[in-house]
Design an enzyme around this catalytic site. Structure first.
Site: not given
Ligand code: C5P
Length: 401
Positions: A210, A279, A289, A307-309, A325, A339, A343
């Site tokens: 992105n 995501d 390739k 994974p959502d860190i 953020f 959020k 989270k």
């Molecule tokens: O769910 P979303 O992507 O909108 O959330 C944004 C926040 O979550 C940001 O702080 C981003 O750094 C964190 N994030 C993360 N891991 C992910 C997706 C988002 O840490 N896989």
């Protein structure tokens, strides 16, 4: 570039209630050994007397463009040449408009046109005036011409309204002009920051990513370092220099980023997730390739959730104070608040990435800090100034939690 001992600083005072703070600014500049002269607009004299500014600066205050007495000593051209730094505090909406238009109808506006000194303005005005498109356009014009805009802050206003438009605290103005760290409230604290985009490979040469530039995360790292923190910066692929003193860990994918975060999170006091993490990632990463084929015009890439860190850290027992953020293109505040709960974090900084005004790649940003008891607006400014402001609020909120 920064003010220092013996630097010749001209303080311009224009007509707003915040002029009562100008003597304090003069003092803070004198504390740093600067040689300070003051120029007041006609309007400023309705709020504060020249005598006060003369007393604190130790020099006669300049007021008139055509002043016979001044022309013998320091007329506008001499003052314009004398100054190495000009700081206009408070700068009213009217004065900002005059500067943008290049008018020269009083001493201050004339000498600003005639100088080669660095110029900074500290706007102060009613929040509606601050948010008016004319003011925004004038300021952006000035910024394009190299004028530094300091503040404004946000909060209760003298007019009884609440919002952005308060003149930045004089100590903070002097500190920013001196390029000094504001205070060092993060001494002894460890800060872990994720920044930049992630790169989710499809094959050895292609991937999903992105537009995140990493600038906001790096600015938060720099500001945390300036506040005395030990900083670990986990960064996706970006073209930015490591802030001096930070430990940088370069990663590519969300999974790499999670591993680096998990290795460092236990010792962290603050975790700031600024990274724009993908995501989803391709389920299969081709070893070679991927070739185009003649068999079909379509191609399907199957993705799996990353994974959502931030949520992973949010769910940890004894977790650090967590700031995330939310970069949204619509309904930012509502999404950001959702959020915060989902989270399990302490603050979500909402910024709008829609359209040309978006934060991605830009050197400027504006955020709303959403916390469990309210919201704090941090108006548009360069990302370092926004980062400093964010740390100030984060610390206040963390210490009152
Ligand atoms: O769910 P979303 O992507 O909108 O959330 C944004 C926040 O979550 C940001 O702080 C981003 O750094 C964190 N994030 C993360 N891991 C992910 C997706 C988002 O840490 N896989």
């Amino acid at each position: 570039m920064f003010i220092h001992k013996n630097k010749r600083v001209l303080v311009g005072v224009t007509g707003g209630i915040a002029a009562y703070k100008s003597p304090e600014l003069v003092r803070r500049l004198k504390d740093r050994g600067c040689d300070v002269r003051v120029v007041m607009s006609e309007g400023a004299k309705a709020f504060i007397t020249p005598l006060t500014l003369q007393a604190v600066s130790g020099n006669k205050v300049h007021e008139e463009l055509l002043d016979e007495e001044a022309e013998l000593g320091m007329g506008h051209i001499e003052l314009a040449r004398w100054a190495e730094q000009i700081v206009i505090a408070p700068a009213t909406a009217n004065f900002i408009a005059k500067l943008a238009a290049g008018r020269a109808d009083d001493l201050l506006s004339t000498l600003v046109l005639a100088t080669s000194a660095e110029i900074a303005v500290a706007p102060a005005m009613n929040q509606q005036m601050w948010q008016h498109p004319s003011t925004a356009e004038n300021l952006s014009l000035l910024q394009d011409r190299g004028v530094r805009v300091i503040g404004p802050g946000s909060g209760d206003q003298a007019c009884g309204e609440v919002g952005p438009g308060r003149m930045t605290d004089p100590t903070e103005i002097a500190t920013l002009l001196a390029g000094e760290a504001l205070a060092r409230p993060l001494v002894g604290k460890r800060v872990l920051i994720t920044a930049g985009p992630t790169w989710e490979a499809m094959d050895p040469v292609r991937g999903i990513t992105n537009h995140s530039s990493g600038k906001m995360g790096f600015a938060l790292a720099e500001a945390a370092l300036d506040c005395g923190a030990e900083v670990t910066l986990v960064s996706g692929p970006v073209h930015l220099e490591t802030p001096a003193g930070a430990t940088r860990i370069d990663v590519r994918s969300a999974q790499n980023m999670l591993e680096a975060v998990l290795e460092n999170v236990n010792s962290a006091d603050y975790f700031v997730a600024v990274a724009a993490v993908a995501d989803y990632r391709p389920i299969n990463v081709a070893e070679q390739k991927i070739k185009k084929t003649d068999e079909s015009d379509e191609m399907t890439i199957r993705l799996v959730k990353n994974p959502d860190i931030l949520a992973t850290v949010g769910a940890m027992p004894n977790r650090p104070y967590c700031i995330g953020f939310a970069a949204e293109t619509e309904n930012q505040i509502a999404h950001a608040r959702a959020k915060l709960t989902r989270k399990n974090v302490d603050i979500i900084a909402a910024n709008n990435v829609a359209g040309d005004e978006g934060a991605f790649g830009s050197d400027q940003n504006a955020v709303t800090l959403i916390h469990h008891n309210g919201e704090i607006e941090i108006p548009t400014n360069d990302k370092y100034a926004v980062a400093i402001s964010m740390w100030r609020h984060i610390l206040k909120l963390a210490n009152s939690a």
